[in-house]
Design a protein around this motif. Structure first.
Motif, PDB file in Angstrom:
ATOM      1  N   LEU A   1       0.841  -1.190   0.000  1.00 40.44           N
ATOM      2  CA  LEU A   1       0.000   0.000   0.000  1.00 40.44           C
ATOM      3  C   LEU A   1       0.875   1.238   0.000  1.00 40.44           C
ATOM      4  N   ARG A   2       1.147   1.763  -1.182  1.00 43.10           N
ATOM      5  CA  ARG A   2       1.939   2.997  -1.212  1.00 43.10           C
ATOM      6  C   ARG A   2       1.039   4.180  -0.884  1.00 43.10           C
ATOM      7  N   ASP A   3      -0.201   4.048  -1.272  1.00 40.78           N
ATOM      8  CA  ASP A   3      -1.168   5.117  -1.066  1.00 40.78           C
ATOM      9  C   ASP A   3      -2.412   4.482  -0.439  1.00 40.78           C
ATOM     10  N   PRO A   4      -2.830   4.965   0.749  1.00 41.77           N
ATOM     11  CA  PRO A   4      -3.993   4.344   1.406  1.00 41.77           C
ATOM     12  C   PRO A   4      -5.228   4.312   0.503  1.00 41.77           C
ATOM     13  N   LYS A   5      -5.299   5.227  -0.453  1.00 50.38           N
ATOM     14  CA  LYS A   5      -6.457   5.263  -1.353  1.00 50.38           C
ATOM     15  C   LYS A   5      -6.510   4.021  -2.241  1.00 50.38           C
ATOM     16  N   MET A   6      -5.334   3.354  -2.375  1.00 48.94           N
ATOM     17  CA  MET A   6      -5.279   2.163  -3.218  1.00 48.94           C
ATOM     18  C   MET A   6      -5.857   0.927  -2.521  1.00 48.94           C
ATOM     19  N   ALA A   7      -6.134   1.054  -1.240  1.00 46.92           N
ATOM     20  CA  ALA A   7      -6.603  -0.110  -0.473  1.00 46.92           C
ATOM     21  C   ALA A   7      -7.847  -0.730  -1.101  1.00 46.92           C
ATOM     22  N   GLY A   8      -8.690   0.110  -1.656  1.00 42.99           N
ATOM     23  CA  GLY A   8      -9.907  -0.374  -2.293  1.00 42.99           C
ATOM     24  C   GLY A   8      -9.623  -1.310  -3.462  1.00 42.99           C
ATOM     25  N   HIS A   9      -8.469  -1.117  -4.115  1.00 43.56           N
ATOM     26  CA  HIS A   9      -8.101  -1.995  -5.234  1.00 43.56           C
ATOM     27  C   HIS A   9      -7.383  -3.235  -4.756  1.00 43.56           C
ATOM     28  N   LEU A  10      -6.555  -3.043  -3.729  1.00 37.85           N
ATOM     29  CA  LEU A  10      -5.683  -4.143  -3.321  1.00 37.85           C
ATOM     30  C   LEU A  10      -6.346  -5.082  -2.324  1.00 37.85           C
ATOM     31  N   LEU A  11      -7.216  -4.519  -1.502  1.00 37.66           N
ATOM     32  CA  LEU A  11      -8.006  -5.355  -0.577  1.00 37.66           C
ATOM     33  C   LEU A  11      -9.480  -5.044  -0.851  1.00 37.66           C
ATOM     34  N   PRO A  12      -9.937  -5.407  -2.044  1.00 35.71           N
ATOM     35  CA  PRO A  12     -11.229  -4.873  -2.495  1.00 35.71           C
ATOM     36  C   PRO A  12     -12.435  -5.333  -1.691  1.00 35.71           C
ATOM     37  N   TRP A  13     -12.418  -6.583  -1.197  1.00 34.69           N
ATOM     38  CA  TRP A  13     -13.660  -7.126  -0.628  1.00 34.69           C
ATOM     39  C   TRP A  13     -13.897  -6.640   0.783  1.00 34.69           C
ATOM     40  N   THR A  14     -12.838  -6.593   1.599  1.00 41.24           N
ATOM     41  CA  THR A  14     -13.029  -6.048   2.943  1.00 41.24           C
ATOM     42  C   THR A  14     -13.421  -4.572   2.834  1.00 41.24           C
ATOM     43  N   HIS A  15     -12.823  -3.886   1.854  1.00 35.18           N
ATOM     44  CA  HIS A  15     -13.144  -2.460   1.722  1.00 35.18           C
ATOM     45  C   HIS A  15     -14.561  -2.229   1.254  1.00 35.18           C
ATOM     46  N   ARG A  16     -15.017  -3.085   0.354  1.00 34.85           N
ATOM     47  CA  ARG A  16     -16.398  -2.957  -0.103  1.00 34.85           C
ATOM     48  C   ARG A  16     -17.353  -3.225   1.061  1.00 34.85           C
ATOM     49  N   PHE A  17     -17.041  -4.249   1.835  1.00 34.87           N
ATOM     50  CA  PHE A  17     -17.901  -4.568   2.976  1.00 34.87           C
ATOM     51  C   PHE A  17     -17.979  -3.384   3.937  1.00 34.87           C
ATOM     52  N   VAL A  18     -16.805  -2.821   4.261  1.00 37.85           N
ATOM     53  CA  VAL A  18     -16.767  -1.725   5.232  1.00 37.85           C
ATOM     54  C   VAL A  18     -17.500  -0.496   4.706  1.00 37.85           C
ATOM     55  N   SER A  19     -17.276  -0.148   3.442  1.00 34.91           N
ATOM     56  CA  SER A  19     -17.932   1.071   2.961  1.00 34.91           C
ATOM     57  C   SER A  19     -19.443   0.880   2.851  1.00 34.91           C
ATOM     58  N   ASN A  20     -19.892  -0.316   2.479  1.00 35.66           N
ATOM     59  CA  ASN A  20     -21.343  -0.583   2.475  1.00 35.66           C
ATOM     60  C   ASN A  20     -21.922  -0.484   3.875  1.00 35.66           C
ATOM     61  N   ALA A  21     -21.237  -1.130   4.828  1.00 31.01           N
ATOM     62  CA  ALA A  21     -21.737  -1.136   6.208  1.00 31.01           C
ATOM     63  C   ALA A  21     -21.803   0.285   6.754  1.00 31.01           C
ATOM     64  N   LYS A  22     -20.758   1.081   6.481  1.00 31.71           N
ATOM     65  CA  LYS A  22     -20.743   2.448   7.006  1.00 31.71           C
ATOM     66  C   LYS A  22     -21.843   3.297   6.388  1.00 31.71           C
ATOM     67  N   ALA A  23     -22.092   3.069   5.111  1.00 31.11           N
ATOM     68  CA  ALA A  23     -23.169   3.822   4.455  1.00 31.11           C
ATOM     69  C   ALA A  23     -24.507   3.496   5.112  1.00 31.11           C
ATOM     70  N   VAL A  24     -24.713   2.213   5.411  1.00 30.23           N
ATOM     71  CA  VAL A  24     -25.968   1.801   6.052  1.00 30.23           C
ATOM     72  C   VAL A  24     -26.062   2.381   7.458  1.00 30.23           C
ATOM     73  N   PHE A  25     -24.946   2.336   8.203  1.00 32.22           N
ATOM     74  CA  PHE A  25     -24.975   2.824   9.585  1.00 32.22           C
ATOM     75  C   PHE A  25     -25.188   4.329   9.644  1.00 32.22           C
ATOM     76  N   ARG A  26     -24.726   5.022   8.603  1.00 27.75           N
ATOM     77  CA  ARG A  26     -24.956   6.465   8.580  1.00 27.75           C
ATOM     78  C   ARG A  26     -26.411   6.766   8.270  1.00 27.75           C
ATOM     79  N   GLY A  27     -27.050   5.836   7.559  1.00 27.80           N
ATOM     80  CA  GLY A  27     -28.436   6.066   7.155  1.00 27.80           C
ATOM     81  C   GLY A  27     -29.431   5.675   8.228  1.00 27.80           C
ATOM     82  N   PRO A  28     -30.104   4.535   8.007  1.00 26.16           N
ATOM     83  CA  PRO A  28     -31.213   4.185   8.916  1.00 26.16           C
ATOM     84  C   PRO A  28     -30.791   3.914  10.358  1.00 26.16           C
ATOM     85  N   HIS A  29     -29.552   3.500  10.569  1.00 26.91           N
ATOM     86  CA  HIS A  29     -29.153   3.157  11.937  1.00 26.91           C
ATOM     87  C   HIS A  29     -28.271   4.247  12.516  1.00 26.91           C
TER      88      HIS A  29
END
Ligand code: ZN
Length: 313
Positions: free
Chosen positions: A233-261
């Motif tokens: 990880l030279r750039d933390p922004k690249m994490a979404g490409h290099l560790l795509p599935w954990t990042h997708r899970f986290v960003s989905n979960a955070k979006a949901v938690f910001r919304g209804p919960h």
């Protein structure tokens, strides 16, 4: 199963009870005490009495519906909505939809459903290659990595198993997310044990982890004698490409938690995460989902209203 089909199939509490009866005793009633198969039906609330030993058994015993004052139709409906919604449902909205005026009542129902979802997923194991990462969840939206978060933030470990499809493309399998106190090697080690050790002979099914190279991951992999693939990880922004599935899970979960919960507290975050995992892990199940979930709810232990409403410890 569509919304209309659910409404038609479960248009009365009686039909919900009949359904639970069939799930519990697929081959017909059996007394849990003496195995006798003849019974009296005592009430309309799902209470049965064995004709031989007179033992009384409730069809809802051991389920999240046990001793509920809320109509089973409402329960079934809430389960359907929570199981099939892509993003999670708003409890306030569900309270209105189901005409449950007391917010605490519907809130407790939703958390019981989340708890059961988590218990269901706890029975599954991850195997092969596993992507592993940690993230902070908390009241502020700023993202951070370990060590830099404020005290109010909650650390979560996320694991997603990876398999390769017929075209040679990597696909996500099963996800687990767990609230932890830190990201020490010991914590990572325990997390991996929980995910990868399969009964009965305690075989460890995880062969390799893929991480950002944090020393705890390296040490845990060494201790377990499994492979450790470190993405650079030279750039933390690249994490979404290099560790795509954990990042997708986290960003989905955070979006949901910001919304209804809005305002997910430390005490309850694990259950929200369990719900997010449950949905992620069954994203291809489609129409079966509702019945599988109801089926799961007829087994498993309960968390009580008092436990849910107790102040944070
Ligand atoms: Zn009996």
């Amino acid at each position: 199963m569509s919304l209309l089909e659910v409404q038609d199939q479960f248009d009365s509490d009686d039909k919900c009870l009949e359904y639970l009866f069939r799930v519990r005793w697929p081959e017909g009633f059996h007394c849990p005490r003496c195995r006798h198969d003849q019974y009296y039906r005592l009430t309309t609330r799902g209470l049965y009495k064995c004709k031989s030993c007179h033992y009384q058994v409730s069809v809802t015993a051991g389920t999240i519906f046990h001793r509920t004052k809320v109509s089973l139709r409402k329960w079934f409906w809430l389960i359907y909505r929570m199981a099939t919604s892509k993003t999670g449902v708003s409890i306030v909205e569900m309270g209105r939809e189901l005409a449950i005026k007391d917010y605490k009542t519907i809130w407790v129902m939703a958390h019981k459903i989340r708890q059961a979802m988590g218990q269901r997923d706890a029975q599954y194991r991850l195997a092969g290659l596993v992507e592993l990462d940690d993230s902070f969840f908390g009241p502020t939206s700023s993202e951070g990595k370990r060590g830099r978060g404020s005290e109010r933030k909650i650390t979560v470990l996320i694991a997603v198993s990876i398999y390769t499809d017929r075209e040679g493309k990597e696909r996500p399998g099963f996800a687990h997310a767990q609230v932890v106190s830190d990201v020490s090697a010991e914590t990572v080690d325990h997390f991996l044990d929980r995910l990868g050790v399969a009964p009965p002979d305690k075989e460890f099914l995880i062969e390799e982890i893929r991480t950002d190279g944090w020393r705890s991951y390296r040490k845990a992999a060494n201790d377990k004698g499994i492979g450790h693939h470190r993405v650079i990880l030279r750039d933390p922004k690249m994490a979404g490409h290099l560790l795509p599935w954990t990042h997708r899970f986290v960003s989905n979960a955070k979006a949901v938690f910001r919304g209804p919960h809005r305002g997910v507290s430390t005490k309850h975050l694990q259950r929200y995460l369990s719900e997010a995992c449950y949905r992620f892990n069954r994203r291809y199940w489609g129409p079966q989902l509702f019945h599988r979930l109801l089926f799961a709810f007829t087994a498993g232990t309960e968390i009580t209203r008092d436990q849910l409403l107790a102040p944070d410890s």
